[in-house]
Design a protein around this motif. Structure first.
Motif, PDB file in Angstrom:
ATOM      1  N   THR A  90      19.076  33.162 -15.534  1.00 38.95           N
ATOM      2  CA  THR A  90      18.378  34.408 -15.833  1.00 38.95           C
ATOM      3  C   THR A  90      18.366  35.345 -14.647  1.00 38.95           C
ATOM      4  N   ARG A  91      18.857  34.873 -13.509  1.00 34.84           N
ATOM      5  CA  ARG A  91      18.923  35.703 -12.317  1.00 34.84           C
ATOM      6  C   ARG A  91      20.055  35.181 -11.445  1.00 34.84           C
ATOM      7  N   TRP A  92      20.497  36.014 -10.502  1.00 36.44           N
ATOM      8  CA  TRP A  92      21.559  35.596  -9.597  1.00 36.44           C
ATOM      9  C   TRP A  92      21.433  36.372  -8.304  1.00 36.44           C
ATOM     10  N   GLY A  93      21.358  35.647  -7.199  1.00 35.81           N
ATOM     11  CA  GLY A  93      21.212  36.289  -5.907  1.00 35.81           C
ATOM     12  C   GLY A  93      21.410  35.296  -4.790  1.00 35.81           C
ATOM     13  N   ALA A  94      20.962  35.670  -3.600  1.00 35.70           N
ATOM     14  CA  ALA A  94      21.181  34.840  -2.423  1.00 35.70           C
ATOM     15  C   ALA A  94      20.555  33.459  -2.585  1.00 35.70           C
ATOM     16  N   PHE A  95      19.309  33.408  -3.043  1.00 34.24           N
ATOM     17  CA  PHE A  95      18.648  32.118  -3.255  1.00 34.24           C
ATOM     18  C   PHE A  95      19.423  31.276  -4.268  1.00 34.24           C
ATOM     19  N   ARG A 648      19.737  41.502   2.790  1.00 34.72           N
ATOM     20  CA  ARG A 648      20.718  40.613   2.172  1.00 34.72           C
ATOM     21  C   ARG A 648      20.053  39.376   1.562  1.00 34.72           C
ATOM     22  N   VAL A 649      19.040  38.866   2.216  1.00 38.29           N
ATOM     23  CA  VAL A 649      18.318  37.704   1.698  1.00 38.29           C
ATOM     24  C   VAL A 649      17.796  37.966   0.291  1.00 38.29           C
ATOM     25  N   TRP A 650      17.427  39.226   0.005  1.00 37.18           N
ATOM     26  CA  TRP A 650      16.802  39.564  -1.280  1.00 37.18           C
ATOM     27  C   TRP A 650      17.775  40.171  -2.281  1.00 37.18           C
ATOM     28  N   ARG A 651      19.064  40.093  -1.994  1.00 39.25           N
ATOM     29  CA  ARG A 651      20.033  40.646  -2.944  1.00 39.25           C
ATOM     30  C   ARG A 651      20.029  39.841  -4.233  1.00 39.25           C
ATOM     31  N   GLY A 652      20.312  40.525  -5.322  1.00 33.56           N
ATOM     32  CA  GLY A 652      20.389  39.820  -6.587  1.00 33.56           C
ATOM     33  C   GLY A 652      20.002  40.699  -7.756  1.00 33.56           C
ATOM     34  N   SER A 653      20.125  40.126  -8.940  1.00 37.69           N
ATOM     35  CA  SER A 653      19.740  40.816 -10.168  1.00 37.69           C
ATOM     36  C   SER A 653      19.098  39.809 -11.109  1.00 37.69           C
ATOM     37  N   VAL A 654      18.394  40.325 -12.103  1.00 38.01           N
ATOM     38  CA  VAL A 654      17.652  39.471 -13.024  1.00 38.01           C
ATOM     39  C   VAL A 654      17.746  40.057 -14.429  1.00 38.01           C
ATOM     40  N   ARG A 655      17.799  39.205 -15.423  1.00 44.74           N
ATOM     41  CA  ARG A 655      17.860  39.678 -16.811  1.00 44.74           C
ATOM     42  C   ARG A 655      16.543  40.365 -17.182  1.00 44.74           C
ATOM     43  N   GLU A 656      16.656  41.331 -18.091  1.00 46.36           N
ATOM     44  CA  GLU A 656      15.496  42.170 -18.398  1.00 46.36           C
ATOM     45  C   GLU A 656      14.300  41.360 -18.893  1.00 46.36           C
ATOM     46  N   LYS A 657      14.527  40.439 -19.819  1.00 45.19           N
ATOM     47  CA  LYS A 657      13.404  39.660 -20.353  1.00 45.19           C
ATOM     48  C   LYS A 657      12.754  38.818 -19.263  1.00 45.19           C
ATOM     49  N   GLN A 658      13.582  38.229 -18.406  1.00 40.90           N
ATOM     50  CA  GLN A 658      13.024  37.441 -17.312  1.00 40.90           C
ATOM     51  C   GLN A 658      12.250  38.330 -16.351  1.00 40.90           C
ATOM     52  N   ALA A 659      12.773  39.526 -16.098  1.00 42.15           N
ATOM     53  CA  ALA A 659      12.086  40.466 -15.218  1.00 42.15           C
ATOM     54  C   ALA A 659      10.718  40.838 -15.782  1.00 42.15           C
ATOM     55  N   MET A 660      10.646  41.030 -17.093  1.00 46.11           N
ATOM     56  CA  MET A 660       9.368  41.358 -17.730  1.00 46.11           C
ATOM     57  C   MET A 660       8.396  40.186 -17.617  1.00 46.11           C
ATOM     58  N   LEU A 661       8.915  38.982 -17.782  1.00 49.86           N
ATOM     59  CA  LEU A 661       8.078  37.794 -17.653  1.00 49.86           C
ATOM     60  C   LEU A 661       7.547  37.661 -16.234  1.00 49.86           C
TER      61      LEU A 661
END
Length: 708
Positions: A90-95, A648-661
């Motif tokens: 539901t998300r993708w980034g550095a972590f 850079r540590v905080w780079r990433g994106s998240v799906r809309e529904k997950q972001a709302m949650l």
């Protein structure tokens, strides 16, 4: 079982929120990254070595975006565009990248343990991990078993005839490691943190928070939840008509529980996490539920008392125990028993649960492949044991040594900041320094590993293994009640890509898995390391002085050490940080959905304090190396690279529904805002990038927040 009293304050949310309540939700996203592995010996012809990858690749920067207007976009937009979210996330980034890399290493570990389990020495962690993993990967056996493994539990629920039967069932279920309705576990006494006591706390909801049961905006999710309940029941053999009626009754039941539950913001307050009572006083709050019998069933001796943390919730629970029809209780318990067991039953149960918690609530297109899900079960069952094997495989002693040096430097910078504060009195400063003096940093992994000799598992019983591990871990936890608090205990496994602060033992903790790029690079320049792991260290140390941590003293007691005047000044400053984050609306095309500045306040204070402290520590390091201080790397100064790595540590994106949650439940602000929130309050950032007043990344006057 989930502990919902004072939680360790973690750097980031490491688990995808795909469910709550009685269920145990495993997600391999909690797993850690792998360090690079030594290459196998080869007789192949030698080839030219590939150029070393730069510590920070400036080719990833979008120079078409002004850093002073949108620093997150400047640092991360190109990477985000080139790295879409995988379908099983539901998300993708550095972590998440680090966690994904780690899964491959952990996969190697558990796969080897599986292959060697038959020849391994009986009772070793390698054998037990191998057998749990083997049982979870045996899809044919799991499919053949269907719902059969759960039938003994369902039969117990079917046999309930009275409120006393229900109470007795709850007593026995907790003892088996299967908690319903509320949670129970150990924790440090808020008034005497040197001792562990029992904590009973609200739980029992299948939706993420109480607001999901009444908020008109959540109507679709409520309908989907009722449909999910009904389908879950039918999969276990309940007729369609009965399942629909039971689902409606369960929704009404949980709505009643929700009405007496506290919201996430309310649960952040220590006074809502701790309510010490004697057993007799607790029985007055719940006259139909006998706590002495409950503790006896758990094998726990309660001395002076325990924390009945949310009395209003337990009063409501007791009223429902006495007045709600037994048939409704049976439906509620039946559903949650099936829901909790679903990840370990046949495919239809697994898919059904994913369809609601994964697809509907979080917007995740595909379920993770089976090996990742089973690896998640290994982590939840024997996570520290797997961490022991992980550390032996990938964690180098020199990483721990270097991390200790960084911890010392950042901690010293925090002390210097406290001493120089112009808004705090000497009286309060002395108390703050006293707390600082008692910080205990823990790096990498526990000094002493857990003993797993009491856990019995088999290679052909996945559900049974999960049940055995749940009971074993529950009793390991509650056995601490009445004993001294052990500050050397860990609340995260070594393979977790995260870090945390625990207010009740005043420890800052950095698992092995986070001590690698982009957070920490043994070959990196000071700016990269202080902008990464240095800021993480500062973040966790600053948690000791955030809105929640500041209510605990150096011994871990919930005790006020502030003068009234200083507390007022602190709250005025933190109030401005609340306002800053309340203004953010992070989801595209949903301008009405804002960050909750109060819910995220602790993390935002820690980000701001941690980044300032790490910057100070960098300046001290550069004083010892003036040549490095004055040089540029790839065209960027040390100050600029410091902030580049933070973003850079905080780079990433998240799906809309997950972001709302996340906006409803996560005490962390969205990652894209963490990249800019703290730097925008720092003159050092404006100077580094020569930002002019009025730029988006320059907050000034009453808008600028300075705390620690």
């Amino acid at each position: 079982m989930t502990k919902q009293y004072l939680k360790p304050l973690a750097l980031a949310l490491s688990v995808a929120l795909v469910g709550t309540a009685c269920s145990q939700h495993n997600d391999a996203d909690t797993a850690a990254p792998a360090a690079s592995q030594p290459a196998a010996a080869s007789t192949a012809p030698a080839v030219a070595a590939a150029p070393a990858k730069p510590t920070f690749d400036v080719a990833e920067l979008d120079t078409g975006i002004n850093a002073c207007d949108d620093f997150n976009g400047f640092v991360n937009s190109k990477w985000v565009a080139a790295n879409p979210i995988p379908d099983d996330r539901t998300r993708w980034g550095a972590f998440d990248q680090l966690a994904e890399n780690s899964l491959n290493t952990q996969h190697d570990i558990v796969d080897a343990a599986n292959k060697g389990a038959d020849s391994a020495k009986a009772g070793t962690i390698e054998q037990k991990i191998g057998l749990i993993y083997r049982s979870g990967m045996d899809e044919a056996a799991i499919e053949k078993a269907g719902v059969e493994p759960l039938k003994p539990e369902l039969a117990k629920i079917d046999a309930l005839k009275s409120p006393q039967d229900i109470a007795d069932f709850l007593d026995a279920s907790f003892n088996d490691g299967n908690g319903y309705v509320f949670g129970f576990g150990s924790g440090a006494d808020f008034q005497n943190a040197k001792v562990q006591i029992g904590y009973a706390q609200q739980d029992g909801l299948g939706l993420p928070t109480k607001d999901y049961y009444t908020d008109p905006k959540q109507a679709d999710n409520r309908k989907a939840y009722v449909d999910y309940i009904a389908k879950t029941l039918t999969l276990a053999g309940v007729s369609d008509a009965d399942a629909k009626k039971q689902a409606d009754d369960i929704m009404k039941f949980e709505t009643q529980l929700a009405s007496a539950s506290l919201a996430p913001v309310e649960l952040r307050a220590p006074e809502n996490q701790y309510h010490f009572v004697s057993v007799k006083e607790a029985d007055k709050i719940t006259p139909h539920f006998n706590w002495e019998k409950f503790f006896a069933a758990q094998g726990v001796t309660i001395d002076k008392g325990f924390s009945l943390s949310q009395p209003k919730f337990f009063s409501q629970f007791d009223k429902m125990l006495a007045s709600t029809p037994v048939a409704t209780w049976q439906a509620y318990l039946r559903f949650h028993a099936i829901d909790s067991a679903s990840p370990y039953l046949s495919k239809s149960f697994q898919d059904n649960k994913f369809d609601f918690y994964g697809k509907t609530l979080a917007g995740q297109p595909q379920q993770k492949p089976r090996w990742k899900r089973v690896l998640g079960t290994v982590n939840s069952s024997m996570g520290e044991a797997l961490g022991q094997l992980y550390v032996a495989k990938v964690f180098k002693p020199e990483a721990k040594q270097r991390a200790n040096e960084l911890v010392d430097n950042v901690r010293n910078a925090l002390k210097a900041r406290i001493e120089k504060l112009d808004w705090m009195s000497d009286e309060t400063k002395q108390k703050a320094i006293a707390k600082w003096n008692t910080f205990l940093p823990k790096i990498g992994y526990p000094d002493k590993w857990r003993d797993w000799s009491g856990l019995e598992v088999a290679g052909d019983n996945y559900f049974g293994n999960v049940e055995a591990a749940s009971k074993f871990n529950y009793h390991y936890d509650i056995a601490k009640i009445g004993k001294p608090t052990d500050r050397l205990d860990w609340g995260m496994t070594p393979q977790t890509v995260n870090a945390y602060y625990n207010p009740t033992d005043n420890t800052i903790n950095f698992p092995a898995a986070i001590l690698q790029p982009p957070f920490f690079d043994a070959n990196g320049d000071d700016a990269i390391n202080y902008g990464g792991i240095g800021a993480v260290i500062g973040h966790e140390a600053s948690h000791g002085f955030d809105d929640e941590g500041s209510q605990f003293d150096g011994e871990g007691n919930n005790k006020n050490w502030w003068t009234d005047a200083d507390k007022k000044k602190f709250e005025e400053r933190t109030g401005r940080l609340v306002a800053q984050f309340n203004d953010y609306a992070p989801i595209k095309d949903k301008p009405d959905l804002h960050v909750n500045g109060k819910l995220t306040l602790g993390e935002n204070i820690a980000d701001l304090g941690g980044l300032n402290v790490a910057y100070d520590a960098l300046q001290e390091a550069l004083k010892k190396n003036p040549q490095e201080a004055e040089s540029k790397i790839d065209g960027y100064t040390q100050d600029q690279r410091f902030f580049l790595n933070w973003a850079r540590v905080w780079r990433g994106s998240v799906r809309e529904k997950q972001a709302m949650l996340y906006l409803n439940v996560d005490p962390h602000a969205p990652a894209s805002l963490r990249a800019i929130g703290a730097p925008s309050n720092m003159e050092a950032f404006a100077n580094a990038y020569q930002c002019k007043a009025g730029s988006n990344m320059v907050r000034s006057g009453d808008k600028q927040v300075k705390i620690w």
